[in-house]
Write a protein that holds these residues in place. Structure first.
Motif, PDB file in Angstrom:
ATOM      1  N   TYR A  37       0.859  -1.181   0.000  1.00  0.00           N
ATOM      2  CA  TYR A  37       0.000   0.000   0.000  1.00  0.00           C
ATOM      3  C   TYR A  37       0.899   1.237   0.000  1.00  0.00           C
ATOM      4  O   TYR A  37       1.442   1.617   1.034  1.00  0.00           O
ATOM      5  CB  TYR A  37      -0.914   0.008   1.228  1.00  0.00           C
ATOM      6  CG  TYR A  37      -1.747  -1.240   1.336  1.00  0.00           C
ATOM      7  CD1 TYR A  37      -2.847  -1.430   0.513  1.00  0.00           C
ATOM      8  CD2 TYR A  37      -1.425  -2.245   2.242  1.00  0.00           C
ATOM      9  CE1 TYR A  37      -3.613  -2.583   0.589  1.00  0.00           C
ATOM     10  CE2 TYR A  37      -2.185  -3.396   2.329  1.00  0.00           C
ATOM     11  CZ  TYR A  37      -3.268  -3.564   1.503  1.00  0.00           C
ATOM     12  OH  TYR A  37      -4.023  -4.697   1.576  1.00  0.00           O
ATOM     13  N   ALA A  38       1.033   1.858  -1.148  1.00  0.00           N
ATOM     14  CA  ALA A  38       1.999   2.938  -1.336  1.00  0.00           C
ATOM     15  C   ALA A  38       1.792   4.121  -0.403  1.00  0.00           C
ATOM     16  O   ALA A  38       2.730   4.827  -0.078  1.00  0.00           O
ATOM     17  CB  ALA A  38       1.969   3.418  -2.783  1.00  0.00           C
ATOM     18  N   ASN A  39       0.568   4.319   0.057  1.00  0.00           N
ATOM     19  CA  ASN A  39       0.310   5.506   0.873  1.00  0.00           C
ATOM     20  C   ASN A  39       0.212   5.190   2.371  1.00  0.00           C
ATOM     21  O   ASN A  39      -0.231   6.021   3.144  1.00  0.00           O
ATOM     22  CB  ASN A  39      -0.978   6.191   0.404  1.00  0.00           C
ATOM     23  CG  ASN A  39      -2.188   5.293   0.550  1.00  0.00           C
ATOM     24  OD1 ASN A  39      -2.063   4.080   0.639  1.00  0.00           O
ATOM     25  ND2 ASN A  39      -3.364   5.880   0.575  1.00  0.00           N
ATOM     26  N   ARG A  40       0.621   3.988   2.818  1.00  0.00           N
ATOM     27  CA  ARG A  40       0.521   3.602   4.223  1.00  0.00           C
ATOM     28  C   ARG A  40       1.891   3.342   4.837  1.00  0.00           C
ATOM     29  O   ARG A  40       2.848   3.001   4.137  1.00  0.00           O
ATOM     30  CB  ARG A  40      -0.315   2.320   4.391  1.00  0.00           C
ATOM     31  CG  ARG A  40      -1.724   2.385   3.913  1.00  0.00           C
ATOM     32  CD  ARG A  40      -2.627   3.333   4.648  1.00  0.00           C
ATOM     33  NE  ARG A  40      -2.878   2.916   6.014  1.00  0.00           N
ATOM     34  CZ  ARG A  40      -3.442   3.715   6.918  1.00  0.00           C
ATOM     35  NH1 ARG A  40      -3.778   4.934   6.625  1.00  0.00           N
ATOM     36  NH2 ARG A  40      -3.642   3.272   8.135  1.00  0.00           N
ATOM     37  N   MET A  41       1.953   3.511   6.141  1.00  0.00           N
ATOM     38  CA  MET A  41       3.156   3.153   6.895  1.00  0.00           C
ATOM     39  C   MET A  41       2.740   2.494   8.194  1.00  0.00           C
ATOM     40  O   MET A  41       1.619   2.665   8.669  1.00  0.00           O
ATOM     41  CB  MET A  41       4.016   4.375   7.169  1.00  0.00           C
ATOM     42  CG  MET A  41       3.452   5.350   8.146  1.00  0.00           C
ATOM     43  SD  MET A  41       4.646   6.659   8.479  1.00  0.00           S
ATOM     44  CE  MET A  41       3.568   7.843   9.262  1.00  0.00           C
ATOM     45  N   THR A  42       3.655   1.722   8.742  1.00  0.00           N
ATOM     46  CA  THR A  42       3.449   1.057  10.017  1.00  0.00           C
ATOM     47  C   THR A  42       4.502   1.557  10.984  1.00  0.00           C
ATOM     48  O   THR A  42       5.680   1.651  10.628  1.00  0.00           O
ATOM     49  CB  THR A  42       3.569  -0.472   9.867  1.00  0.00           C
ATOM     50  OG1 THR A  42       2.572  -0.910   8.943  1.00  0.00           O
ATOM     51  CG2 THR A  42       3.377  -1.178  11.195  1.00  0.00           C
ATOM     52  N   VAL A  43       4.065   1.881  12.194  1.00  0.00           N
ATOM     53  CA  VAL A  43       4.987   2.280  13.247  1.00  0.00           C
ATOM     54  C   VAL A  43       4.926   1.197  14.313  1.00  0.00           C
ATOM     55  O   VAL A  43       3.925   1.042  15.007  1.00  0.00           O
ATOM     56  CB  VAL A  43       4.609   3.661  13.843  1.00  0.00           C
ATOM     57  CG1 VAL A  43       5.585   4.039  14.948  1.00  0.00           C
ATOM     58  CG2 VAL A  43       4.585   4.730  12.759  1.00  0.00           C
ATOM     59  N   ASP A  44       6.008   0.405  14.393  1.00  0.00           N
ATOM     60  CA  ASP A  44       6.109  -0.687  15.355  1.00  0.00           C
ATOM     61  C   ASP A  44       6.392  -0.079  16.719  1.00  0.00           C
ATOM     62  O   ASP A  44       7.310   0.720  16.879  1.00  0.00           O
ATOM     63  CB  ASP A  44       7.244  -1.624  14.945  1.00  0.00           C
ATOM     64  CG  ASP A  44       7.356  -2.849  15.823  1.00  0.00           C
ATOM     65  OD1 ASP A  44       7.078  -2.748  17.037  1.00  0.00           O
ATOM     66  OD2 ASP A  44       7.744  -3.907  15.322  1.00  0.00           O
ATOM     67  N   SER A  45       5.585  -0.461  17.693  1.00  0.00           N
ATOM     68  CA  SER A  45       5.750   0.093  19.039  1.00  0.00           C
ATOM     69  C   SER A  45       5.827  -1.013  20.096  1.00  0.00           C
ATOM     70  O   SER A  45       5.589  -0.777  21.271  1.00  0.00           O
ATOM     71  CB  SER A  45       4.589   1.045  19.352  1.00  0.00           C
ATOM     72  OG  SER A  45       3.349   0.397  19.206  1.00  0.00           O
TER      73      SER A  45
END
Length: 175
Positions: free
Chosen positions: A47-55
């Motif tokens: 998904y080119a417009n998404r990011m994941t922030v691992d916490s």
């Protein structure tokens, strides 16, 4: 001439400081620390417009513990789980109150991946998912993370949850 050189140097330093300060308000791919917590941002290939922030907390980097015993118990049914989504919405809206109209105008959404213990406390928040060009800053997300961990609770009914040490729950919030 010396005044012009001094002015040019001061202007250059000011521009560099402004650009550096602005860059700290945006997410970039990789690890960063906010208020002593380590977060890792990855940009989605699918998904080119998404990011994941691992916490994830350090003790859960390799995954969450599975129930013990010879037979894996059934997963907790959604109907047997109640998460206080009014509280999490309130927390997120309080932290982002100055940006809510713009977040709504952009059609942004925030996904929170919780891990609850059988007692209903938040054991961990594994990650957040948001738009790659989000208006939310790393500092705001760190504050949201901190408050969600302290204030959100879940309750369970039925026998299946008792054998699970960690119960996953995904929450999508559309602005």
């Amino acid at each position: 001439m010396k005044n012009i050189e001094k002015s040019a140097i001061i202007l250059t330093v000011s521009i560099i400081l402004c650009l550096t300060a602005t860059a700290q308000d945006n997410f970039s791919e990789g690890k960063y620390t906010v208020d002593g917590r380590i977060f890792e941002t990855t940009f989605s290939d699918i998904y080119a417009n998404r990011m994941t922030v691992d916490s994830k907390l350090p003790q859960y980097k390799e995954g969450y513990p599975w129930p013990e015993g010879p037979n894996l118990p059934l997963m907790v049914l959604r109907s047997d789980m109640k998460v206080d989504t009014v509280i999490d919405r309130k927390i997120i809206y309080e932290v982002l109150e100055d940006k809510l109209e713009n977040l709504k105008a952009n059609g942004e959404e925030l996904t929170v991946r919780y891990a609850f213990g059988p007692d209903g406390d938040v054991v961990d928040i594994s990650s957040f998912s948001l738009a790659r060009n989000t208006l939310i800053t790393p500092q705001e997300l760190a504050l949201i993370d901190k408050r969600l961990r302290k204030e959100v609770r879940a309750s369970f009914k039925g026998p299946d949850y008792r054998n699970w040490k960690v119960i996953p729950f995904v929450r999508e919030l559309h602005f």
